[in-house]
Scaffold this active site. Structure first.
Site, PDB file in Angstrom:
ATOM      1  N   ASN A  46     -52.207 -67.881  13.543  1.00 53.96           N
ATOM      2  CA  ASN A  46     -52.453 -69.219  14.098  1.00 53.96           C
ATOM      3  C   ASN A  46     -53.938 -69.410  14.393  1.00 53.96           C
ATOM      4  OD1 ASN A  46     -51.915 -67.218  16.081  1.00 53.96           O
ATOM      5  ND2 ASN A  46     -51.552 -68.749  17.651  1.00 53.96           N
ATOM      6  N   ILE A  47     -54.377 -70.633  14.222  1.00 57.50           N
ATOM      7  CA  ILE A  47     -55.789 -70.984  14.409  1.00 57.50           C
ATOM      8  C   ILE A  47     -55.854 -72.213  15.316  1.00 57.50           C
ATOM      9  CG2 ILE A  47     -57.921 -71.693  13.256  1.00 57.50           C
ATOM     10  CD1 ILE A  47     -56.902 -70.222  10.741  1.00 57.50           C
ATOM     11  N   GLU A  48     -56.470 -72.050  16.475  1.00 51.69           N
ATOM     12  CA  GLU A  48     -56.548 -73.151  17.440  1.00 51.69           C
ATOM     13  C   GLU A  48     -57.967 -73.715  17.499  1.00 51.69           C
ATOM     14  OE1 GLU A  48     -55.123 -71.322  21.044  1.00 51.69           O
ATOM     15  OE2 GLU A  48     -53.065 -71.195  20.276  1.00 51.69           O
ATOM     16  N   CYS A  57     -50.337 -73.434  12.896  1.00 51.33           N
ATOM     17  CA  CYS A  57     -49.522 -72.223  13.084  1.00 51.33           C
ATOM     18  C   CYS A  57     -49.803 -71.148  12.034  1.00 51.33           C
ATOM     19  CB  CYS A  57     -48.042 -72.577  13.004  1.00 51.33           C
ATOM     20  SG  CYS A  57     -47.428 -73.544  14.388  1.00 51.33           S
ATOM     21  N   GLU A  59     -47.646 -69.629  10.174  1.00 56.10           N
ATOM     22  CA  GLU A  59     -46.893 -69.869   8.938  1.00 56.10           C
ATOM     23  C   GLU A  59     -47.692 -70.761   7.989  1.00 56.10           C
ATOM     24  OE1 GLU A  59     -45.912 -70.160  12.043  1.00 56.10           O
ATOM     25  OE2 GLU A  59     -43.770 -69.750  12.304  1.00 56.10           O
ATOM     26  N   CYS A  90     -41.679 -72.922  14.465  1.00 60.44           N
ATOM     27  CA  CYS A  90     -41.560 -74.254  15.077  1.00 60.44           C
ATOM     28  C   CYS A  90     -40.991 -75.246  14.058  1.00 60.44           C
ATOM     29  CB  CYS A  90     -42.927 -74.729  15.581  1.00 60.44           C
ATOM     30  SG  CYS A  90     -43.996 -75.381  14.279  1.00 60.44           S
ATOM     31  N   CYS A  93     -43.202 -76.108  11.009  1.00 59.88           N
ATOM     32  CA  CYS A  93     -43.316 -75.002  10.043  1.00 59.88           C
ATOM     33  C   CYS A  93     -42.021 -74.783   9.285  1.00 59.88           C
ATOM     34  CB  CYS A  93     -43.765 -73.721  10.745  1.00 59.88           C
ATOM     35  SG  CYS A  93     -45.518 -73.799  11.152  1.00 59.88           S
TER      36      CYS A  93
HETATM   37  N1  THU Z   1     -47.354 -70.909  16.819  1.00 63.13           N
HETATM   38  C1  THU Z   1     -47.307 -70.384  15.564  1.00 63.13           C
HETATM   39  O1  THU Z   1     -48.311 -69.914  15.025  1.00 63.13           O
HETATM   40  N2  THU Z   1     -46.112 -70.416  14.919  1.00 63.13           N
HETATM   41  C2  THU Z   1     -44.958 -70.895  15.443  1.00 63.13           C
HETATM   42  O2  THU Z   1     -43.944 -70.973  14.742  1.00 63.13           O
HETATM   43  C3  THU Z   1     -44.908 -71.304  16.849  1.00 63.13           C
HETATM   44  C4  THU Z   1     -46.223 -71.498  17.510  1.00 63.13           C
HETATM   45  C5  THU Z   1     -48.652 -70.905  17.530  1.00 63.13           C
HETATM   46  C6  THU Z   1     -49.281 -72.263  17.691  1.00 63.13           C
HETATM   47  C7  THU Z   1     -50.207 -72.030  18.869  1.00 63.13           C
HETATM   48  O3  THU Z   1     -51.440 -71.532  18.394  1.00 63.13           O
HETATM   49  C8  THU Z   1     -49.506 -70.952  19.677  1.00 63.13           C
HETATM   50  O4  THU Z   1     -48.509 -70.406  18.837  1.00 63.13           O
HETATM   51  C9  THU Z   1     -48.872 -71.447  20.963  1.00 63.13           C
HETATM   52  O5  THU Z   1     -48.013 -72.499  20.715  1.00 63.13           O
END
Ligand code: THU
Length: 135
Positions: A46-48, A57, A59, A90, A93
């Site tokens: 995941n990259i924020e 996310c 995925e 989620c 995804c």
């Molecule tokens: N996140 C994912 O990378 N995949 C998921 O299926 C659920 C959530 C990440 C998004 C965010 O960076 C962190 O988890 C918290 O929600």
């Protein structure tokens, strides 16, 4: 050998990918790894970004790597989040994974040791949006 054992390499790829996340805001690392029809593995984290809705996310990163490597079909996929017992993709995804999956594509939900639960894509996203009207 069961699917869970066979998927251990995918688990490891997802776990290793989670260590490369950019998640300074949630501090919630996630890794995903998918195997395509030719057997190649593509992983992502995941990259924020500071404008929170603009992050994405693990995925989605993994799908990007798969597409850029020239593949479009997912045979199986593992998702790993070290802070959870098992991590389930989620809603967004699920739709993205379904785009490149078959109904019987296996999705491995992992804990710290390995695959904890295995589900089919059509269990994860029943009644997926699809239509022949578009495209
Ligand atoms: N996140 C994912 O990378 N995949 C998921 O299926 C659920 C959530 C990440 C998004 C965010 O960076 C962190 O988890 C918290 O929600």
């Amino acid at each position: 050998m069961g699917n869970d054992k066979l998927a251990h390499d995918l688990f490891e790829a997802a776990r290793d990918a989670s260590a490369k996340c950019h998640a300074p805001y949630s501090k919630f690392p996630v890794g995903a790894a998918l195997r395509t029809e030719d057997g190649s593995i593509h992983a992502g984290a995941n990259i924020e970004v500071i404008s929170f809705p603009e992050g994405w996310c693990a995925e989605t990163t993994a799908i990007s790597h798969m597409i850029m490597a020239g593949h479009t079909r997912i045979r199986e996929v593992a998702v790993f989040a070290p802070k959870l017992d098992f991590c389930s993709p989620c809603g967004g995804c699920r739709q993205r994974l379904a785009e490149f999956s078959a109904p019987d594509t296996l999705v491995y939900l992992c804990d710290a040791e390995g695959v904890k639960k295995t589900v089919r894509m059509d269990e994860l996203l029943p009644y997926a949006f699809e239509t022949e009207v578009i495209g």
